[in-house]
Motif scaffolding. Structure first.
Motif, PDB file in Angstrom:
ATOM      1  N   ALA A   1       8.823 -16.493  -1.485  1.00  0.00           N
ATOM      2  CA  ALA A   1       7.840 -16.901  -2.501  1.00  0.00           C
ATOM      3  C   ALA A   1       6.448 -16.988  -1.879  1.00  0.00           C
ATOM      4  O   ALA A   1       5.450 -16.598  -2.500  1.00  0.00           O
ATOM      5  N   ARG A   2       6.378 -17.468  -0.630  1.00  0.00           N
ATOM      6  CA  ARG A   2       5.091 -17.515   0.068  1.00  0.00           C
ATOM      7  C   ARG A   2       4.523 -16.105   0.231  1.00  0.00           C
ATOM      8  O   ARG A   2       3.353 -15.849  -0.057  1.00  0.00           O
ATOM      9  N   GLN A   3       5.356 -15.169   0.679  1.00  0.00           N
ATOM     10  CA  GLN A   3       4.894 -13.799   0.865  1.00  0.00           C
ATOM     11  C   GLN A   3       4.410 -13.195  -0.444  1.00  0.00           C
ATOM     12  O   GLN A   3       3.370 -12.528  -0.490  1.00  0.00           O
ATOM     13  N   ASN A   4       5.161 -13.425  -1.516  1.00  0.00           N
ATOM     14  CA  ASN A   4       4.745 -12.899  -2.824  1.00  0.00           C
ATOM     15  C   ASN A   4       3.425 -13.515  -3.272  1.00  0.00           C
ATOM     16  O   ASN A   4       2.565 -12.827  -3.824  1.00  0.00           O
ATOM     17  N   GLY A   5       3.272 -14.819  -3.033  1.00  0.00           N
ATOM     18  CA  GLY A   5       2.023 -15.492  -3.404  1.00  0.00           C
ATOM     19  C   GLY A   5       0.838 -14.934  -2.643  1.00  0.00           C
ATOM     20  O   GLY A   5      -0.233 -14.690  -3.217  1.00  0.00           O
ATOM     21  N   ILE A   6       1.014 -14.705  -1.357  1.00  0.00           N
ATOM     22  CA  ILE A   6      -0.078 -14.165  -0.540  1.00  0.00           C
ATOM     23  C   ILE A   6      -0.413 -12.736  -0.967  1.00  0.00           C
ATOM     24  O   ILE A   6      -1.584 -12.358  -1.046  1.00  0.00           O
ATOM     25  N   LYS A   7       0.610 -11.934  -1.284  1.00  0.00           N
ATOM     26  CA  LYS A   7       0.360 -10.571  -1.773  1.00  0.00           C
ATOM     27  C   LYS A   7      -0.470 -10.602  -3.053  1.00  0.00           C
ATOM     28  O   LYS A   7      -1.406  -9.813  -3.229  1.00  0.00           O
ATOM     29  N   GLU A   8      -0.098 -11.511  -3.965  1.00  0.00           N
ATOM     30  CA  GLU A   8      -0.829 -11.612  -5.230  1.00  0.00           C
ATOM     31  C   GLU A   8      -2.270 -12.058  -4.994  1.00  0.00           C
ATOM     32  O   GLU A   8      -3.186 -11.588  -5.669  1.00  0.00           O
ATOM     33  N   LEU A   9      -2.468 -12.967  -4.039  1.00  0.00           N
ATOM     34  CA  LEU A   9      -3.835 -13.411  -3.735  1.00  0.00           C
ATOM     35  C   LEU A   9      -4.673 -12.251  -3.221  1.00  0.00           C
ATOM     36  O   LEU A   9      -5.844 -12.110  -3.578  1.00  0.00           O
ATOM     37  N   LYS A  10      -4.094 -11.405  -2.387  1.00  0.00           N
ATOM     38  CA  LYS A  10      -4.838 -10.293  -1.811  1.00  0.00           C
ATOM     39  C   LYS A  10      -5.165  -9.220  -2.849  1.00  0.00           C
ATOM     40  O   LYS A  10      -6.104  -8.442  -2.670  1.00  0.00           O
ATOM     41  N   LYS A  11      -4.404  -9.178  -3.931  1.00  0.00           N
ATOM     42  CA  LYS A  11      -4.655  -8.204  -4.995  1.00  0.00           C
ATOM     43  C   LYS A  11      -5.828  -8.611  -5.886  1.00  0.00           C
ATOM     44  O   LYS A  11      -6.369  -7.790  -6.619  1.00  0.00           O
ATOM     45  N   LEU A  12      -6.190  -9.897  -5.851  1.00  0.00           N
ATOM     46  CA  LEU A  12      -7.256 -10.381  -6.726  1.00  0.00           C
ATOM     47  C   LEU A  12      -8.578  -9.698  -6.403  1.00  0.00           C
ATOM     48  O   LEU A  12      -8.944  -9.540  -5.239  1.00  0.00           O
ATOM     49  N   GLU A  13      -9.278  -9.316  -7.441  1.00  0.00           N
ATOM     50  CA  GLU A  13     -10.581  -8.687  -7.275  1.00  0.00           C
ATOM     51  C   GLU A  13     -11.658  -9.634  -7.785  1.00  0.00           C
ATOM     52  O   GLU A  13     -11.435 -10.397  -8.717  1.00  0.00           O
ATOM     53  N   GLY A  14     -12.805  -9.586  -7.171  1.00  0.00           N
ATOM     54  CA  GLY A  14     -13.916 -10.414  -7.616  1.00  0.00           C
ATOM     55  C   GLY A  14     -13.817 -11.851  -7.137  1.00  0.00           C
ATOM     56  O   GLY A  14     -14.549 -12.715  -7.617  1.00  0.00           O
ATOM     57  N   VAL A  15     -12.946 -12.123  -6.177  1.00  0.00           N
ATOM     58  CA  VAL A  15     -12.817 -13.469  -5.621  1.00  0.00           C
ATOM     59  C   VAL A  15     -13.222 -13.401  -4.158  1.00  0.00           C
ATOM     60  O   VAL A  15     -12.838 -12.479  -3.432  1.00  0.00           O
ATOM     61  N   SER A  16     -14.003 -14.377  -3.728  1.00  0.00           N
ATOM     62  CA  SER A  16     -14.500 -14.330  -2.342  1.00  0.00           C
ATOM     63  C   SER A  16     -13.355 -14.503  -1.342  1.00  0.00           C
ATOM     64  O   SER A  16     -12.322 -15.100  -1.643  1.00  0.00           O
ATOM     65  N   GLU A  17     -13.578 -13.968  -0.138  1.00  0.00           N
ATOM     66  CA  GLU A  17     -12.564 -14.048   0.910  1.00  0.00           C
ATOM     67  C   GLU A  17     -12.300 -15.488   1.317  1.00  0.00           C
ATOM     68  O   GLU A  17     -11.175 -15.837   1.694  1.00  0.00           O
ATOM     69  N   ASP A  18     -13.309 -16.348   1.249  1.00  0.00           N
ATOM     70  CA  ASP A  18     -13.145 -17.756   1.612  1.00  0.00           C
ATOM     71  C   ASP A  18     -12.147 -18.440   0.671  1.00  0.00           C
ATOM     72  O   ASP A  18     -11.284 -19.210   1.114  1.00  0.00           O
ATOM     73  N   ILE A  19     -12.264 -18.147  -0.597  1.00  0.00           N
ATOM     74  CA  ILE A  19     -11.355 -18.753  -1.575  1.00  0.00           C
ATOM     75  C   ILE A  19      -9.939 -18.245  -1.344  1.00  0.00           C
ATOM     76  O   ILE A  19      -8.971 -19.019  -1.403  1.00  0.00           O
ATOM     77  N   ILE A  20      -9.800 -16.967  -1.044  1.00  0.00           N
ATOM     78  CA  ILE A  20      -8.476 -16.403  -0.772  1.00  0.00           C
ATOM     79  C   ILE A  20      -7.876 -17.045   0.480  1.00  0.00           C
ATOM     80  O   ILE A  20      -6.706 -17.430   0.490  1.00  0.00           O
ATOM     81  N   LYS A  21      -8.670 -17.206   1.546  1.00  0.00           N
ATOM     82  CA  LYS A  21      -8.173 -17.832   2.775  1.00  0.00           C
ATOM     83  C   LYS A  21      -7.753 -19.283   2.520  1.00  0.00           C
ATOM     84  O   LYS A  21      -6.724 -19.747   3.015  1.00  0.00           O
TER      85      LYS A  21
END
Length: 144
Positions: free
Chosen positions: A93-113
């Protein structure tokens, strides 16, 4: 998983009888059709569950023997295996969540981290809960 030969067809025990647990060390089986009592008794014996059924003509009583140390260790090992399987699901579930976060467009890298950090914190939290539950269950199983 006890299958009873009922009118020529293998039938699950719970479909030919009422199974109840009057106390922690006894299982009572009351067939709906009294002619099936011998078939039920035979199925229990053949199932290799380690129970010796006693038949009073209307009901079958199974006395559950106390757990041996070997059986307790086997149950503790099974609990550990189930815990490991659960932790694998949590990590997936963690891996899937991180994959989904990386797919997001228009979101800053800081928010993703930051979000990845939050996902990791949740993963650690639930893995720790699994370990605590396993510790409690092992203590309960090994308690004589």
């Amino acid at each position: 998983d006890v299958m009873v030969e009922y009118y020529g067809a293998p039938t699950p025990l719970n479909q030919v009888a009422n199974v109840s647990v009057p106390d922690a060390m006894t299982i009572a089986i009351q067939p709906w059709d009294r002619t099936a009592i011998n078939a039920i008794e035979k199925a229990i014996i053949n199932s290799n569950l380690g129970f010796a059924p006693s038949n009073n003509g209307e009901n079958i009583i199974l006395n559950v023997p106390p757990l041996t140390e070997e059986r307790r260790k086997e149950l503790a090992k099974q609990a550990k295996g189930e815990t490991e399987d659960t932790k694998i699901v949590i990590r997936n579930a963690r891996q899937n969540g991180i994959k989904e976060l990386k797919k997001l467009e228009g979101v800053s890298e800081d928010i993703i981290k930051d979000s990845e950090g939050s996902v990791q914190e949740l993963t650690d939290k639930f893995s720790k809960i699994c370990d605590e539950q396993l510790k409690n269950k092992e203590a309960e199983i090994m308690k004589v």
